[in-house]
Design a protein around this motif. Structure first.
Motif, short mmCIF file in Angstrom:
data_model
loop_
_atom_site.label_atom_id
_atom_site.label_comp_id
_atom_site.label_asym_id
_atom_site.label_seq_id
_atom_site.Cartn_x
_atom_site.Cartn_y
_atom_site.Cartn_z
N LYS A 32 1.56 8.01 3.83
CA LYS A 32 -0.13 9.45 5.13
C LYS A 32 -0.55 8.39 3.77
CE LYS A 32 -0.26 13.09 5.65
NZ LYS A 32 -0.18 14.67 6.28
N THR A 43 -0.19 6.70 1.34
CA THR A 43 -0.68 4.72 0.90
C THR A 43 -1.37 3.85 2.70
OG1 THR A 43 1.83 5.14 -0.49
CG2 THR A 43 1.34 2.81 0.76
N LEU A 44 -0.70 3.98 3.34
CA LEU A 44 -1.49 3.72 4.69
C LEU A 44 -2.69 4.07 4.48
CD1 LEU A 44 1.54 4.98 7.24
CD2 LEU A 44 0.85 2.58 6.22
N GLY A 45 -3.30 5.12 4.34
CA GLY A 45 -4.79 5.38 4.42
C GLY A 45 -5.56 4.49 3.17
N ARG A 46 -4.97 3.85 1.62
CA ARG A 46 -5.43 3.44 1.32
C ARG A 46 -5.44 2.10 1.85
NH1 ARG A 46 -5.40 4.69 -4.56
NH2 ARG A 46 -6.64 2.37 -4.32
N ILE A 47 -4.29 1.52 2.32
CA ILE A 47 -4.10 0.30 2.62
C ILE A 47 -5.33 -0.27 3.93
CG2 ILE A 47 -2.87 -1.41 4.08
CD1 ILE A 47 -0.47 -0.83 2.78
N GLY A 48 -5.40 0.81 4.97
CA GLY A 48 -6.17 0.42 5.86
C GLY A 48 -7.79 0.41 5.42
N LEU A 49 -8.39 1.78 4.32
CA LEU A 49 -9.60 1.27 3.76
C LEU A 49 -9.84 0.34 3.02
CD1 LEU A 49 -9.94 4.62 1.92
CD2 LEU A 49 -11.10 3.67 3.76
N VAL A 66 -8.15 -2.49 3.75
CA VAL A 66 -8.12 -3.59 5.01
C VAL A 66 -9.80 -3.42 5.76
CG1 VAL A 66 -7.64 -4.27 7.45
CG2 VAL A 66 -5.45 -4.12 5.41
N ALA A 67 -10.90 -2.62 6.06
CA ALA A 67 -12.08 -1.91 6.55
C ALA A 67 -13.22 -2.19 5.46
CB ALA A 67 -11.50 -1.05 7.08
N SER A 125 -11.98 -0.08 -1.87
CA SER A 125 -11.30 0.94 -0.85
C SER A 125 -10.96 2.02 -2.06
CB SER A 125 -10.38 0.34 -0.81
OG SER A 125 -10.07 -0.77 -2.07
N SER A 179 -11.31 6.02 -1.40
CA SER A 179 -10.09 6.78 -1.03
C SER A 179 -10.28 8.01 -2.15
CB SER A 179 -8.76 5.76 -1.55
OG SER A 179 -8.72 5.81 -3.20
#
Length: 91
Positions: free
Chosen positions: A6, A8-14, A16-17, A40, A44
């Protein structure tokens, strides 16, 4: 889903955003990537605090389990393990 996934995906999502937001600005692509990485990471730190703490707790409990198992195995190899269901051997 594990806390590490969760987070790691949150960091990647931030990332990308933030990169998508910077894509509209006219500047060098390398500079956009570097700014997205820095922003990011800062976001985070504040936005993903709960997931980061959850991941740290998971990692600490896993380390404790490994430490306990390692001590048990060392004791067993040294001959210090006592099994209550087995009768005690006399030399």
């Amino acid at each position: 889903m594990s806390a590490a996934v969760k987070y790691t995906l949150g960091r990647i999502g931030l990332f990308v955003a933030v990169l998508a937001g910077l894509w509209l600005v006219d500047m060098n692509v390398f500079l956009k990537l570097m700014l997205a990485l820095v922003f990011s990471a800062a976001l985070s730190f504040f936005l993903l605090r709960g997931w980061r703490n959850e991941m740290a707790e998971e990692m600490a409990s896993a380390a404790e389990r490994r430490r306990t198992e390692k001590e048990r195995l060392r004791a067993a190899l040294a001959g210090d393990d006592d099994h209550p269901d087995e009768p005690e051997r006399k030399p």
